[in-house]
Design a protein around this motif. Structure first.
Motif, PDB file in Angstrom:
ATOM      1  N   TYR A 105      29.970  42.283  27.875  1.00 53.61           N
ATOM      2  CA  TYR A 105      31.051  42.163  26.904  1.00 53.61           C
ATOM      3  C   TYR A 105      30.701  41.095  25.866  1.00 53.61           C
ATOM      4  O   TYR A 105      30.296  39.990  26.208  1.00 53.61           O
ATOM      5  N   GLY A 106      30.860  41.442  24.600  1.00 57.04           N
ATOM      6  CA  GLY A 106      30.665  40.488  23.508  1.00 57.04           C
ATOM      7  C   GLY A 106      29.227  40.280  23.074  1.00 57.04           C
ATOM      8  O   GLY A 106      28.978  39.565  22.114  1.00 57.04           O
TER       9      GLY A 106
ATOM     10  N   VAL B  26      41.835  36.380  31.778  1.00 58.05           N
ATOM     11  CA  VAL B  26      41.196  36.378  30.463  1.00 58.05           C
ATOM     12  C   VAL B  26      41.770  37.512  29.616  1.00 58.05           C
ATOM     13  O   VAL B  26      42.118  38.569  30.133  1.00 58.05           O
TER      14      VAL B  26
ATOM     15  N   LEU C 233      37.739  48.281  29.379  1.00 63.48           N
ATOM     16  CA  LEU C 233      36.422  47.630  29.461  1.00 63.48           C
ATOM     17  C   LEU C 233      35.760  47.824  30.826  1.00 63.48           C
ATOM     18  O   LEU C 233      34.819  47.114  31.181  1.00 63.48           O
TER      19      LEU C 233
ATOM     20  N   LEU D 170      34.010  43.747  35.090  1.00 64.30           N
ATOM     21  CA  LEU D 170      35.365  44.125  34.712  1.00 64.30           C
ATOM     22  C   LEU D 170      35.672  45.475  35.354  1.00 64.30           C
ATOM     23  O   LEU D 170      34.883  46.412  35.234  1.00 64.30           O
TER      24      LEU D 170
ATOM     25  N   THR E 267      39.464  44.084  22.234  1.00 65.53           N
ATOM     26  CA  THR E 267      38.864  45.406  22.361  1.00 65.53           C
ATOM     27  C   THR E 267      39.397  46.351  21.291  1.00 65.53           C
ATOM     28  O   THR E 267      40.539  46.233  20.865  1.00 65.53           O
TER      29      THR E 267
ATOM     30  N   LEU F  61      31.160  40.451  32.257  1.00 65.52           N
ATOM     31  CA  LEU F  61      31.677  39.308  31.517  1.00 65.52           C
ATOM     32  C   LEU F  61      30.848  38.086  31.875  1.00 65.52           C
ATOM     33  O   LEU F  61      30.708  37.744  33.055  1.00 65.52           O
TER      34      LEU F  61
ATOM     35  N   TYR G  51      42.515  40.778  31.985  1.00 64.57           N
ATOM     36  CA  TYR G  51      41.845  40.906  33.279  1.00 64.57           C
ATOM     37  C   TYR G  51      42.084  39.637  34.089  1.00 64.57           C
ATOM     38  O   TYR G  51      42.099  38.536  33.534  1.00 64.57           O
TER      39      TYR G  51
ATOM     40  N   LEU H 143      40.644  39.763  26.526  1.00 56.97           N
ATOM     41  CA  LEU H 143      39.425  40.130  25.807  1.00 56.97           C
ATOM     42  C   LEU H 143      39.736  41.108  24.679  1.00 56.97           C
ATOM     43  O   LEU H 143      40.381  42.136  24.893  1.00 56.97           O
TER      44      LEU H 143
ATOM     45  N   ARG I 191      44.176  43.245  22.901  1.00 56.36           N
ATOM     46  CA  ARG I 191      43.507  42.539  23.990  1.00 56.36           C
ATOM     47  C   ARG I 191      43.685  43.311  25.294  1.00 56.36           C
ATOM     48  O   ARG I 191      44.747  43.870  25.557  1.00 56.36           O
TER      49      ARG I 191
END
Length: 90
Positions: free
Chosen positions: A12-13, A53, A35, A30, A57, A40, A70, A55, A67
């Motif tokens: 992710y990211g 968190v 996701l 995740l 998306t 992560l 999670y 995240l 977002r």
């Protein structure tokens, strides 16, 4: 291949050119939600920071800027379960 399948097994990211896991980093998987299957990077985060968190998306319920929430799975720090989606910040 749809977008969800394309993202599986990636970090992710991370940049698309360098999206695989790195040996010097620590990751959590995740599980569920938009996701699902992504990793992560949790290397420099505290347990408190990782309790839950949010995240960003493009593929969640709220679309671009939304977002995916999670939370760390009880008894398993290497998995984060999907809790739902939330709109992004205004």
């Amino acid at each position: 291949m749809d977008e969800v399948e394309f993202l599986r097994g990636r970090v992710y990211g991370a940049d698309h050119d360098d999206a695989g896991p790195r040996p010097d980093r620590t990751y959590a998987q995740l599980v569920g939600g938009p996701l699902d299957g992504l990793l992560l990077d949790v290397t420099d985060r505290t347990r408190h920071e990782l309790r839950e968190v949010a995240l960003i998306t493009e593929i969640g319920r709220y679309g671009p800027g939304g977002r995916a929430l999670y939370g760390r799975r009880s008894g398993d720090d290497r998995r984060f379960d999907w809790l739902g989606d939330t709109p992004g910040a205004p």
